[in-house]
Write a protein that holds these residues in place. Structure first.
Motif, PDB file in Angstrom:
ATOM      1  N   ILE A  89       0.842  -1.199   0.000  1.00 31.70           N
ATOM      2  CA  ILE A  89       0.000   0.000   0.000  1.00 31.70           C
ATOM      3  C   ILE A  89       0.879   1.252   0.000  1.00 31.70           C
ATOM      4  O   ILE A  89       0.605   2.219  -0.723  1.00 31.70           O
ATOM      5  CB  ILE A  89      -0.962  -0.021   1.200  1.00 31.70           C
ATOM      6  CG1 ILE A  89      -1.977  -1.154   1.033  1.00 31.70           C
ATOM      7  CG2 ILE A  89      -1.657   1.314   1.378  1.00 31.70           C
ATOM      8  CD1 ILE A  89      -2.793  -1.447   2.265  1.00 31.70           C
ATOM      9  N   ALA A  90       1.952   1.235   0.794  1.00 33.66           N
ATOM     10  CA  ALA A  90       2.863   2.385   0.824  1.00 33.66           C
ATOM     11  C   ALA A  90       3.549   2.572  -0.532  1.00 33.66           C
ATOM     12  O   ALA A  90       3.758   3.705  -0.976  1.00 33.66           O
ATOM     13  CB  ALA A  90       3.908   2.197   1.922  1.00 33.66           C
ATOM     14  N   MET A  91       3.886   1.474  -1.201  1.00 34.42           N
ATOM     15  CA  MET A  91       4.482   1.589  -2.539  1.00 34.42           C
ATOM     16  C   MET A  91       3.497   2.202  -3.521  1.00 34.42           C
ATOM     17  O   MET A  91       3.880   3.008  -4.369  1.00 34.42           O
ATOM     18  CB  MET A  91       4.915   0.213  -3.050  1.00 34.42           C
ATOM     19  CG  MET A  91       6.298  -0.183  -2.621  1.00 34.42           C
ATOM     20  SD  MET A  91       6.786  -1.792  -3.261  1.00 34.42           S
ATOM     21  CE  MET A  91       6.494  -1.634  -4.993  1.00 34.42           C
ATOM     22  N   SER A  92       2.239   1.816  -3.431  1.00 35.35           N
ATOM     23  CA  SER A  92       1.254   2.378  -4.353  1.00 35.35           C
ATOM     24  C   SER A  92       1.008   3.856  -4.075  1.00 35.35           C
ATOM     25  O   SER A  92       0.585   4.587  -4.956  1.00 35.35           O
ATOM     26  CB  SER A  92      -0.043   1.594  -4.291  1.00 35.35           C
ATOM     27  OG  SER A  92      -0.640   1.734  -3.024  1.00 35.35           O
ATOM     28  N   GLU A 100       8.420   4.510   3.901  1.00 40.58           N
ATOM     29  CA  GLU A 100       7.497   3.679   4.676  1.00 40.58           C
ATOM     30  C   GLU A 100       7.453   2.252   4.129  1.00 40.58           C
ATOM     31  O   GLU A 100       7.429   1.285   4.894  1.00 40.58           O
ATOM     32  CB  GLU A 100       6.101   4.300   4.636  1.00 40.58           C
ATOM     33  CG  GLU A 100       5.113   3.639   5.551  1.00 40.58           C
ATOM     34  CD  GLU A 100       3.764   4.349   5.536  1.00 40.58           C
ATOM     35  OE1 GLU A 100       2.819   3.753   6.098  1.00 40.58           O
ATOM     36  OE2 GLU A 100       3.643   5.448   4.980  1.00 40.58           O
ATOM     37  N   ALA A 101       7.473   2.120   2.799  1.00 38.50           N
ATOM     38  CA  ALA A 101       7.462   0.786   2.193  1.00 38.50           C
ATOM     39  C   ALA A 101       8.709   0.004   2.572  1.00 38.50           C
ATOM     40  O   ALA A 101       8.638  -1.196   2.886  1.00 38.50           O
ATOM     41  CB  ALA A 101       7.347   0.904   0.677  1.00 38.50           C
ATOM     42  N   MET A 120      10.222  -2.285  -6.011  1.00 38.68           N
ATOM     43  CA  MET A 120      10.614  -0.994  -5.474  1.00 38.68           C
ATOM     44  C   MET A 120      11.826  -0.455  -6.231  1.00 38.68           C
ATOM     45  O   MET A 120      11.923   0.749  -6.482  1.00 38.68           O
ATOM     46  CB  MET A 120      10.919  -1.104  -3.977  1.00 38.68           C
ATOM     47  CG  MET A 120      10.738   0.205  -3.288  1.00 38.68           C
ATOM     48  SD  MET A 120      10.949   0.210  -1.505  1.00 38.68           S
ATOM     49  CE  MET A 120      10.432  -1.353  -0.956  1.00 38.68           C
ATOM     50  N   GLY A 121      12.738  -1.351  -6.606  1.00 39.15           N
ATOM     51  CA  GLY A 121      13.883  -0.932  -7.421  1.00 39.15           C
ATOM     52  C   GLY A 121      13.442  -0.435  -8.788  1.00 39.15           C
ATOM     53  O   GLY A 121      13.978   0.537  -9.320  1.00 39.15           O
ATOM     54  N   ARG A 130      13.802   3.406 -10.793  1.00 37.23           N
ATOM     55  CA  ARG A 130      14.231   3.639 -12.172  1.00 37.23           C
ATOM     56  C   ARG A 130      13.186   4.407 -12.959  1.00 37.23           C
ATOM     57  O   ARG A 130      13.521   5.247 -13.780  1.00 37.23           O
ATOM     58  CB  ARG A 130      14.524   2.301 -12.866  1.00 37.23           C
ATOM     59  CG  ARG A 130      15.841   1.714 -12.408  1.00 37.23           C
ATOM     60  CD  ARG A 130      16.189   0.460 -13.187  1.00 37.23           C
ATOM     61  NE  ARG A 130      16.533  -0.548 -12.188  1.00 37.23           N
ATOM     62  CZ  ARG A 130      16.010  -1.732 -12.082  1.00 37.23           C
ATOM     63  NH1 ARG A 130      15.115  -2.132 -12.948  1.00 37.23           N
ATOM     64  NH2 ARG A 130      16.361  -2.549 -11.134  1.00 37.23           N
ATOM     65  N   GLN A 131      11.919   4.144 -12.695  1.00 32.35           N
ATOM     66  CA  GLN A 131      10.860   4.867 -13.393  1.00 32.35           C
ATOM     67  C   GLN A 131      10.841   6.333 -12.992  1.00 32.35           C
ATOM     68  O   GLN A 131      10.604   7.203 -13.817  1.00 32.35           O
ATOM     69  CB  GLN A 131       9.501   4.237 -13.098  1.00 32.35           C
ATOM     70  CG  GLN A 131       9.304   2.904 -13.761  1.00 32.35           C
ATOM     71  CD  GLN A 131       7.990   2.248 -13.336  1.00 32.35           C
ATOM     72  OE1 GLN A 131       7.316   2.725 -12.439  1.00 32.35           O
ATOM     73  NE2 GLN A 131       7.666   1.139 -13.990  1.00 32.35           N
ATOM     74  N   VAL A 132      11.116   6.606 -11.734  1.00 30.48           N
ATOM     75  CA  VAL A 132      11.155   7.991 -11.277  1.00 30.48           C
ATOM     76  C   VAL A 132      12.320   8.718 -11.941  1.00 30.48           C
ATOM     77  O   VAL A 132      12.186   9.848 -12.382  1.00 30.48           O
ATOM     78  CB  VAL A 132      11.270   8.055  -9.733  1.00 30.48           C
ATOM     79  CG1 VAL A 132      11.542   9.445  -9.254  1.00 30.48           C
ATOM     80  CG2 VAL A 132       9.989   7.514  -9.113  1.00 30.48           C
ATOM     81  N   VAL A 133      13.476   8.040 -12.045  1.00 29.56           N
ATOM     82  CA  VAL A 133      14.638   8.656 -12.671  1.00 29.56           C
ATOM     83  C   VAL A 133      14.357   8.922 -14.139  1.00 29.56           C
ATOM     84  O   VAL A 133      14.635  10.002 -14.667  1.00 29.56           O
ATOM     85  CB  VAL A 133      15.902   7.788 -12.490  1.00 29.56           C
ATOM     86  CG1 VAL A 133      17.047   8.276 -13.333  1.00 29.56           C
ATOM     87  CG2 VAL A 133      16.302   7.746 -11.032  1.00 29.56           C
TER      88      VAL A 133
END
Length: 180
Positions: free
Chosen positions: A130-133, A139-140, A167-168, A172-175
């Motif tokens: 849930i924290a990842m979403s 928190e995740a 999570m990894g 990469r998607q954020v970068v």
């Protein structure tokens, strides 16, 4: 049915079984003992929870939800040790329908306490998802580490590893998204 009534019924069966033994009806007395044991077991393990867990293992969430909805007031119908498990089951069912709204059930389950470590790990793993979403990596990560500590028998090791990999990929998607 409240728990104290279950105990009264169990003692009534036990008393009638002893009476049957005294009057020489051994077969009926043994049956009375078995009935007393069965009713006493439902004091510790609520039958609605047991049937709901059975249907959850069979992936039939509608039936599991129906059986859990039969528990109208869990604080009176369940012993204190089962309160956390009730909230965990409700959270697992809600996570299929509305994942963000299941967070409160998982947190309540952890605050009420559960005796089995793999259930604590399952609740923390769900909270990590849930924290990842919500894109809350800190928190995740915290929930994943706590889930790994709680999973002493390595029942959820594969899911924890898969969540870490996701999570990894999220990093990469954020970068990639930041450079465009």
């Amino acid at each position: 049915m409240p728990n104290f009534i279950r105990l009264i019924i169990a003692f009534a069966f036990l008393g009638s079984a002893v009476t049957l033994f005294v009057f020489g009806f051994w077969g009926w007395g043994i049956l009375g003992i078995f009935l007393a044991i069965l009713v006493a077991v439902t004091f510790f393990f609520n039958e609605n929870m047991l049937v709901a867990q059975f249907y959850m293992r069979k992936e039939n969430m509608d039936k599991a939800s129906q059986w859990l909805n039969r528990i109208t007031n869990y604080e009176k119908q369940l012993i204190r040790a089962q309160h956390g498990y009730y909230n965990l089951l409700i959270g697992l069912i809600e996570s299929r329908k509305a994942p963000m709204q299941s967070e409160k059930y998982f947190k309540r389950a952890l605050s009420l306490g559960m005796t089995m470590d793999h259930n604590v790990a399952l609740a923390k793993l769900s909270l990590a998802g849930i924290a990842m979403s919500k894109r809350n990596k800190r928190e995740a990560t915290m929930y994943l580490q706590e889930a790994r500590k709680a999973d002493k028998n390595k029942l959820l090791a594969e899911q924890i590893k898969m969540m870490k990999d996701q999570m990894g990929m999220m990093d990469r998607q954020v970068v990639k998204g930041g450079y465009r």
